[in-house]
Design a protein around this motif. Structure first.
Motif, short mmCIF file in Angstrom:
data_model
loop_
_atom_site.label_atom_id
_atom_site.label_comp_id
_atom_site.label_asym_id
_atom_site.label_seq_id
_atom_site.Cartn_x
_atom_site.Cartn_y
_atom_site.Cartn_z
N ASN A 76 8.99 -0.67 -2.22
CA ASN A 76 9.04 0.07 -3.32
C ASN A 76 7.33 0.28 -3.76
OD1 ASN A 76 10.52 1.48 -5.07
ND2 ASN A 76 10.11 -0.02 -6.77
N GLN A 77 6.46 -0.15 -3.05
CA GLN A 77 4.94 -0.40 -3.47
C GLN A 77 4.43 0.65 -2.24
OE1 GLN A 77 3.79 -4.23 -3.36
NE2 GLN A 77 4.78 -4.71 -5.13
N GLU A 78 3.63 1.74 -2.61
CA GLU A 78 3.10 2.85 -2.02
C GLU A 78 2.09 2.21 -1.05
OE1 GLU A 78 0.92 7.09 -2.75
OE2 GLU A 78 1.85 6.04 -4.36
N GLU A 79 1.48 1.38 -1.42
CA GLU A 79 0.19 0.86 -0.59
C GLU A 79 0.78 0.17 0.73
OE1 GLU A 79 0.82 -2.30 -3.73
OE2 GLU A 79 0.89 -0.17 -3.66
N ASN A 80 2.00 -0.03 0.69
CA ASN A 80 2.73 -0.62 2.15
C ASN A 80 3.14 0.30 3.08
OD1 ASN A 80 2.25 -3.26 1.16
ND2 ASN A 80 4.06 -3.45 -0.19
N TRP A 81 2.87 1.67 2.68
CA TRP A 81 3.42 2.95 3.52
C TRP A 81 2.25 3.43 4.07
CZ3 TRP A 81 8.36 3.23 4.96
CH2 TRP A 81 9.35 2.22 4.28
N HIS A 82 2.18 4.02 5.37
CA HIS A 82 1.23 4.45 6.03
C HIS A 82 1.77 5.76 6.79
CE1 HIS A 82 -1.27 1.44 4.68
NE2 HIS A 82 -0.67 0.46 5.02
N ASP A 83 0.78 6.71 6.78
CA ASP A 83 1.00 7.97 7.52
C ASP A 83 1.49 7.56 8.88
OD1 ASP A 83 0.43 9.25 5.46
OD2 ASP A 83 -1.11 10.77 6.18
N GLU A 84 2.65 8.20 9.65
CA GLU A 84 2.87 8.05 10.98
C GLU A 84 2.57 9.41 11.85
OE1 GLU A 84 6.99 8.54 11.87
OE2 GLU A 84 7.04 6.76 13.21
N ASP A 85 2.35 9.12 13.16
CA ASP A 85 2.24 10.40 13.63
C ASP A 85 3.31 11.46 13.60
OD1 ASP A 85 -0.20 9.22 14.65
OD2 ASP A 85 0.58 8.46 16.61
#
Length: 215
Positions: A76-85
């Protein structure tokens, strides 16, 4: 005997069935109430008729629930998600469908050991688009219309679901990006002997898709 359904709202529904005693339901509900306070996760507990085979002890099952509540808080925390190819779009030169994807990237700390491949988790929002020119001939084509947004997940975490409530796609004034949003609920189902526990947590996704991704 009784069938007991506990919810994080504190409500309880009871009907008569043949099954196990409700003593362990009280212990699970007490444990989950603590997890709700610590991690913000919602829950339901249901005592069912069919027993599930498991090698876990009751104490180990409670540990699993805490690990998964921790995991849901992290998701639920945005900082733990990153753009994927990004995946190549599909369609004709000036219209088609595209998808923006984020990958879960989280380093556990302390006693948290989820026991599943939590790194293999992606969230996606797809949409249909139209542009003002052939995307193969322009570095940054302008979007003229977007529609049909849809959010979903993919990965190897067992019994994890994303239940979408709403999704949206819009074109800001620059016309070279698409703002994507989704609102919904994460659901994670756990079973132990005659008990089924569903952990849930509301979430909002925000993503940006650039027209340069189209070529």
């Amino acid at each position: 005997m009784r069938k007991v359904i506990w919810m994080s709202s504190g409500l309880m529904a009871t009907i008569m069935i043949s099954g196990c005693s409700s003593g362990s339901v009280d212990e699970i509900e007490t444990h989950l109430a603590q997890l709700e306070e610590e991690y913000g996760v919602q829950y339901t507990v249901e005592e069912v008729e069919t027993s599930v085979d498991t090698d876990l002890t009751f104490e180990e099952f409670l540990d699993v629930l805490e690990d998964q509540a921790h995991l849901m808080e992290a998701m639920n925390q945005e900082e733990n998600w990153h753009d994927e190819d990004y995946a190549p779009p599909s369609g004709v030169a000036e219209s088609g469908t595209a998808t923006q994807s984020y990958t879960f990237d989280y380093e556990p700390s302390g006693h948290f050991e989820p026991g599943v491949d939590y790194d293999n988790l992606n969230k996606h929002i797809s949409f249909a688009y139209e542009t003002d020119e052939d995307v193969a001939l322009a570095d940054m084509p302008s979007f003229t219309a977007v529609s049909e947004p849809n959010s979903y997940i993919a990965g190897s975490i067992p019994n994890l679901e994303w239940q979408e409530r709403i999704s949206g796609a819009s074109i800001p004034s620059s016309n070279e990006t698409v703002d994507l949003i989704a609102e919904g609920t994460w659901l994670l189902t756990n079973e132990w002997e005659t008990f089924e526990v569903i952990l849930s947590m509301d979430d909002e996704w925000e993503m940006v898709f650039e027209s340069s991704y189209l070529n």
